[in-house]
Design an enzyme around this catalytic site. Structure first.
Site, mmCIF file in Angstrom:
data_model
loop_
_atom_site.group_PDB
_atom_site.id
_atom_site.type_symbol
_atom_site.label_atom_id
_atom_site.label_comp_id
_atom_site.label_asym_id
_atom_site.label_seq_id
_atom_site.Cartn_x
_atom_site.Cartn_y
_atom_site.Cartn_z
ATOM 1 C CB CYS A 151 33.963 37.527 24.862
ATOM 2 S SG CYS A 151 32.739 37.469 25.828
ATOM 3 C CB CYS A 153 44.237 41.305 31.130
ATOM 4 S SG CYS A 153 44.035 39.581 32.112
ATOM 5 C CB SER A 155 46.992 25.232 32.060
ATOM 6 O OG SER A 155 47.350 24.165 32.922
ATOM 7 C CG ASP A 186 47.979 23.904 36.536
ATOM 8 O OD1 ASP A 186 48.505 24.618 35.308
ATOM 9 O OD2 ASP A 186 47.771 23.204 37.313
ATOM 10 C CG ASP A 187 48.292 27.871 34.653
ATOM 11 O OD1 ASP A 187 47.356 27.226 34.216
ATOM 12 O OD2 ASP A 187 47.492 29.251 34.640
ATOM 13 C CB CYS A 200 39.150 39.117 37.215
ATOM 14 S SG CYS A 200 39.298 40.462 35.969
ATOM 15 C CB CYS A 220 43.780 38.626 39.986
ATOM 16 S SG CYS A 220 44.643 38.469 39.091
HETATM 17 S S1 SF4 Z 1 42.525 41.638 37.787
HETATM 18 FE FE1 SF4 Z 1 43.714 39.842 37.062
HETATM 19 S S2 SF4 Z 1 42.568 38.937 35.298
HETATM 20 FE FE2 SF4 Z 1 41.361 40.682 35.276
HETATM 21 S S3 SF4 Z 1 42.370 42.374 34.125
HETATM 22 FE FE3 SF4 Z 1 44.318 42.007 36.389
HETATM 23 S S4 SF4 Z 1 45.843 40.989 35.568
HETATM 24 FE FE4 SF4 Z 1 43.886 40.276 33.956
#
Ligand code: SF4
Length: 473
Positions: A24, A260, A307, A369-370, A406, A460
């Protein structure tokens, strides 16, 4: 009193990535003498369309009523009439949503607007509550009735059930025990309230624009309205804007921060600032960090558009190799090509990306790429480059291997679907047909962005979840 309107429309979203989605984006405005609320929020949401394409919505106060208008689809298509809407209001909030967690559809579109024992409240939420399932079960068992499957509704229930008095005490009470990611914008009896969770997962910014106060997930939404001074809301900060001006208080502090890191790697718009730093600069730094560890001497560095563009530029500058757009992207490809059946995927990518023979023919190409999600698109890109005459194709990713889900507001495919859980870099090279594959390591990533474990979430990538996650969250 509460008035709501909902307008279904076919969604016309256009994903730009192989399998990642953001939950969001938020926008809000307060002006003591009123402003064109729908128009203002339209532009702020339009600037943040990348944060959610499934639905959009606004809520505002008008003549003592709390009104809302929620629609399926992207802002420019589904809500273009907001641009010409002359409704004046002192306060409004807006939301764009990417719907996976809690399901899609109009029922889950935001802002949510309610009449409750605390008054007229509208709420827009960015993030995901990592203990949302448990909180919902507790409320449900206690007799609460839910109208949505989104965990944002839980926050409204907790506000309504709080026995505390006054916005500050009620928010402290309602949000204690709520875990995970929540940046919030609320209209609360005519005031604008903005909240950032104590761990600071998602970005949130406050700005002054003439007589108006604005709040947005990303600074690009603020600058869509013109130049202005802004500041980041602090983790745990609750900002109240009303006729008395602007004031802040803080929720119970968390033991650590968890911004994040994926916002900087991929999600935020490059001209935005998130977590106090330029997204553009962050992506350039990641590309440069990759080049420092790479013994390869490519003839040309090519980004996967869009990206990988800034990381490729950073890589090229740090390595001394030339940068060139060896892939072009068709920006008119709509949703019909985004989720094709397996057999049509090759054709879909070919409709979207095209190799430039003049740039890559006979060259040792580094393609940047990212991140790597399922790996299917990358395999097709490698093939496109070889078909255009590239003598070698080396894939470089400006983030670590993506291995974990995540629970804090980003939609990542299941562990089984993530290619890095099945194959190591050599295996991925064989799978995609690349001559080599390299990822940026977690330590390099943290160093490049000055993002220590006590301040940034990398779960992640490394599986170190900063706050507990529960089955089914
Ligand atoms: S798990 Fe990855 S995508 Fe989710 S908040 Fe943590 S860094 Fe961000």
């Amino acid at each position: 009193m509460l008035q709501t309107s909902v307008k279904p429309q076919s969604s016309a979203g256009s994903a730009t990535h192989d399998g990642l989605g953001h939950y969001c984006g938020l926008a809000a405005a307060f002006a003591p003498d009123g402003l064109d609320i729908a128009r203002t929020l339209f532009y702020m949401l339009f600037a943040q369309q990348h944060r959610g394409q499934e639905s959009c919505g606004i809520a505002w106060e008008e003549g003592g009523l709390l009104r809302s208008d929620r629609r399926l689809g992207m802002v420019a298509n589904a809500a273009s009439d907001w641009q010409a809407d002359a409704t004046r209001s002192r306060v409004g909030i807006g939301h764009v949503r990417y719907a996976t967690h809690g399901g899609g559809g109009l029922a889950n579109a935001q802002p949510l607007a309610v009449d409750c024992n605390k008054g007229r409240i509208a709420l827009a939420h960015n993030g995901n509550l990592s203990n949302g399932v448990a909180l919902r079960a507790e409320l449900f068992d206690g007799g609460s009735i839910f109208q949505t499957t989104s965990d944002s509704e839980l926050i409204l229930h907790r506000i309504s059930r709080s026995t505390a008095v006054g916005i500050e005490a009620i928010l402290r009470d309602a949000l204690s025990g709520v875990e995970g990611a929540y940046s919030l914008c609320l209209i609360w009896n005519g005031a604008l309230v903005a909240v950032r969770d104590p761990m600071g997962f998602r970005p949130l910014h406050l700005a002054r624009h003439g007589d108006a106060w604005l709040v947005a997930s990303e600074t690009c939404a603020l600058h869509a309205l013109g130049p202005m001074d802004w500041r980041e809301a602090e983790p745990g900060e609750c900002i109240v804007v009303d006729d008395d001006g602007v004031r802040s208080f803080f929720l119970e502090p968390a033991p650590r921060r968890s911004r994040c890191i994926f916002e900087s790697i991929y999600f935020a718009r490059p001209d935005s600032y998130v977590f106090g730093r330029s997204v553009h600069g962050a992506r350039m730094a990641l590309g440069a960090a990759m080049a420092l560890d790479d013994e390869l001497r490519p003839d040309v560095v090519v980004p996967v558009p869009d990206s990988g563009t800034l990381a490729a530029l950073g890589y090229a500058q740090a390595s001394g190799a030339p940068f060139a757009f060896g892939l072009t992207r068709n920006h008119y490809v709509g949703r019909s090509f985004i989720l094709p059946s397996k057999g049509e995927r090759d054709l879909a990518v070919r409709m979207k990306l095209h190799a430039v023979r003049e740039v890559v023919s006979g060259k040792k190409v580094v393609i940047v790429d990212d991140s790597l999600v399922r790996g299917t698109t990358s395999g097709i890109i490698v093939r496109l480059l070889r078909e255009a005459g590239a003598s070698e194709v080396h894939l470089r990713l400006s983030s670590p291997e993506l291995k974990w889900p995540c629970y804090y507001g980003i939609d990542i495919p299941t562990r089984e679907e993530l290619i890095s859980n099945r194959l190591d870099p050599a295996g991925i090279a064989a799978y995609t047909g690349a001559d080599s594959v390299r990822f940026l390591g977690v330590a390099r990533l943290r160093a490049a962005l000055d993002a220590p474990e006590s301040e940034y979430c990398c779960a992640c990538f490394d599986g170190h979840y900063p706050c507990p996650v529960y089955q089914g969250s």
